[in-house]
Design an enzyme around this catalytic site. Structure first.
Site, PDB file in Angstrom:
ATOM      1  N   SER A 288      -1.662  -5.115  -6.703  1.00  0.00           N
ATOM      2  CA  SER A 288      -0.238  -5.030  -6.418  1.00  0.00           C
ATOM      3  C   SER A 288       0.247  -6.307  -5.726  1.00  0.00           C
ATOM      4  O   SER A 288       1.294  -6.863  -6.076  1.00  0.00           O
ATOM      5  CB  SER A 288       0.034  -3.797  -5.542  1.00  0.00           C
TER       6      SER A 288
ATOM      7  N   TYR B  85      -2.753   6.840  -0.042  1.00  0.00           N
ATOM      8  CA  TYR B  85      -1.798   6.758  -1.157  1.00  0.00           C
ATOM      9  C   TYR B  85      -2.243   7.663  -2.301  1.00  0.00           C
ATOM     10  O   TYR B  85      -1.447   8.433  -2.853  1.00  0.00           O
ATOM     11  CB  TYR B  85      -1.728   5.293  -1.619  1.00  0.00           C
TER      12      TYR B  85
ATOM     13  N   ARG C  59       6.667  -1.441  -9.399  1.00  0.00           N
ATOM     14  CA  ARG C  59       6.000  -2.032 -10.560  1.00  0.00           C
ATOM     15  C   ARG C  59       5.486  -0.909 -11.445  1.00  0.00           C
ATOM     16  O   ARG C  59       6.142  -0.482 -12.368  1.00  0.00           O
ATOM     17  CB  ARG C  59       4.880  -2.984 -10.096  1.00  0.00           C
TER      18      ARG C  59
ATOM     19  N   ARG D 214      -4.183   2.394   1.082  1.00  0.00           N
ATOM     20  CA  ARG D 214      -4.320   2.497  -0.382  1.00  0.00           C
ATOM     21  C   ARG D 214      -5.637   1.852  -0.751  1.00  0.00           C
ATOM     22  O   ARG D 214      -6.094   0.935  -0.045  1.00  0.00           O
ATOM     23  CB  ARG D 214      -3.157   1.734  -1.036  1.00  0.00           C
TER      24      ARG D 214
ATOM     25  N   HIS E 147       4.212  -3.732   9.540  1.00  0.00           N
ATOM     26  CA  HIS E 147       2.912  -4.066   8.944  1.00  0.00           C
ATOM     27  C   HIS E 147       1.922  -4.503  10.029  1.00  0.00           C
ATOM     28  O   HIS E 147       0.791  -4.868   9.722  1.00  0.00           O
ATOM     29  CB  HIS E 147       3.061  -5.224   7.951  1.00  0.00           C
TER      30      HIS E 147
ATOM     31  N   GLY F  49       3.243   1.843  -9.848  1.00  0.00           N
ATOM     32  CA  GLY F  49       3.055   3.003  -8.977  1.00  0.00           C
ATOM     33  C   GLY F  49       1.922   3.909  -9.442  1.00  0.00           C
ATOM     34  O   GLY F  49       2.004   5.132  -9.324  1.00  0.00           O
TER      35      GLY F  49
ATOM     36  N   SER G  43       0.816  -1.210   0.000  1.00  0.00           N
ATOM     37  CA  SER G  43       0.000   0.000   0.000  1.00  0.00           C
ATOM     38  C   SER G  43       0.857   1.270   0.000  1.00  0.00           C
ATOM     39  O   SER G  43       0.357   2.346   0.306  1.00  0.00           O
ATOM     40  CB  SER G  43      -0.943  -0.008   1.209  1.00  0.00           C
TER      41      SER G  43
ATOM     42  N   THR H 109       7.205   1.413   0.752  1.00  0.00           N
ATOM     43  CA  THR H 109       8.535   1.810   0.276  1.00  0.00           C
ATOM     44  C   THR H 109       8.588   3.330   0.094  1.00  0.00           C
ATOM     45  O   THR H 109       9.571   3.986   0.437  1.00  0.00           O
ATOM     46  CB  THR H 109       8.812   1.108  -1.077  1.00  0.00           C
ATOM     47  N   TRP H 110       7.527   3.864  -0.425  1.00  0.00           N
ATOM     48  CA  TRP H 110       7.420   5.308  -0.684  1.00  0.00           C
ATOM     49  C   TRP H 110       7.341   6.095   0.620  1.00  0.00           C
ATOM     50  O   TRP H 110       8.079   7.062   0.845  1.00  0.00           O
ATOM     51  CB  TRP H 110       6.178   5.530  -1.540  1.00  0.00           C
TER      52      TRP H 110
END
Ligand code: A3P
Length: 323
Positions: A163, A221, A289, A155, A133, A291, A68, A71-72
């Site tokens: 995803s 997101y 992938r 997200r 998580h 995004g 979700s 990483t960002w």
């Protein structure tokens, strides 16, 4: 079989026997531990986190369900908190050579993954940025009792499923045999997904963000994607590192947004060829992938969309949380 695959303590093996189980996505089974679904090794790590992680007031927790935007969000948070030492335009910015999961380690995949080696976190330099998580109810009491802050990114559940589906197809070991889209979707809709049900996960953080907005910042997101700079400023303020007027005028906000953007991160060598940012088996490139928002329309049938829409409407009814 689960237990042979992984290094599990005798206590955890015993616990697993008593837990409800479902077919797994990338391990033979998922187990229902404290009302959420998890892989065996994650359960063991979570127990270690619960027993041994004593939060400090300045600790900052980045929380998500897988796929979700973890990483960002980790990259954005790291860039904000560390910008006095590493300006966004610095050639040696750590985000240019390290994946954000290395810079903001997961409690349950990195720090407490080995039950025989518990880290002494009191020795870590502060402020400490940590990822998880885990659902909010599973976090150790110290996290909730102290002043440490939590930022959560949700997200839309359609894109999150898509995803996960693509991600699992890359990671699922051959010996487990194929998992069809229909089957995976059905598991997702029944809540049998790592750290899920997703609706419980998001609602836990959502209600806490309403009850204690200084404790939990709840980001979407899609909204962060739509207006990254606005949310970056909000995030910086929440984390206790607000941008000064000077910084804003100097382009620091836009600079961080760009540094952490999908296109920039995906193209870095560390994210094209690096490995093991989360656990040993992971290729960093699998974390990037498309995004995009709305990619679900390329995979889900109208019937699937209808089913998940109905579930989400029912589960989120009256919460004020919408997508
Ligand atoms: P897609 O599979 O839809 O492309 P997580 O980091 O929680 O594992 O989530 C992965 C999802 O976030 C993937 O979505 C990935 O492409 C997307 N993503 C990774 N880095 C991103 C970034 N910097 N900006 C926006 N989305 C990003």
């Amino acid at each position: 079989q689960d237990q042979q695959q992984e290094l599990i303590s005798p206590e955890c093996k015993e616990l697993l026997i008593s837990l409800p189980k479902e077919r797994g996505w990338r391990t033979p089974n998922l187990y229902l531990y404290q009302h959420f679904w998890c892989q065996p090794k994650e359960i063991q790590a979570i127990i270690s986190v619960q027993n041994h992680y004593n939060a400090e007031n300045t600790d900052l927790i980045v929380a998500t369900i897988p796929k979700s935007g973890t990483t960002w969000l980790k990259a954005l948070s790291f860039a904000i908190v560390n910008r006095r030492n590493f300006a966004h335009n610095q050639k040696n910015h750590p985000l240019l050579t390290s994946n954000s999961h290395e810079l903001v380690p997961f409690l349950e995949y990195k720090l407490f993954a080995d039950y025989e080696n518990i880290p002494d976190m009191s020795r870590f330099p502060r402020p400490l940025l940590l990822g998880t998580h885990m659902p909010i109810n599973a976090l150790p009491d110290s996290v909730m009792d102290l002043k440490c802050k939590i930022v959560y990114m949700v997200r839309n559940p359609f894109d999150t499923f898509v995803s996960i589906w693509h991600f699992m197809n890359k990671l699922r070991p051959e010996y487990l045999g194929p998992l069809s889209l229909e089957e995976a979707f059905d598991m997702y809709c029944r809540g049998a997904i790592g750290f899920g049900p997703y609706w419980d996960h998001m609602l836990g953080y959502w209600y806490e963000s309403l009850r204690a907005p200084q404790k939990v910042l709840f980001l979407k997101y899609e909204e962060v994607k739509e207006n990254t700079c606005f949310h970056l400023k909000k995030l910086a303020e929440f984390l206790g590192f607000p941008f000064s007027l000077e910084e804003e005028e100097g382009g620091a906000v836009e600079g961080i947004a760009k540094l952490c953007s999908f296109d920039k991160m995906k193209d870095l060598d560390v994210n094209k060829t690096g490995k093991g940012a989360i656990t040993a088996g992971f290729e960093n490139r699998d974390l990037f992938r498309k995004g995009e928002v709305g990619d679900w329309a390329n995979l889900l049938t109208p019937l699937m969309v209808e089913r998940l829409t109905d579930i989400m409407e029912e589960k989120l009814a009256g919460s004020g949380l919408t997508f």
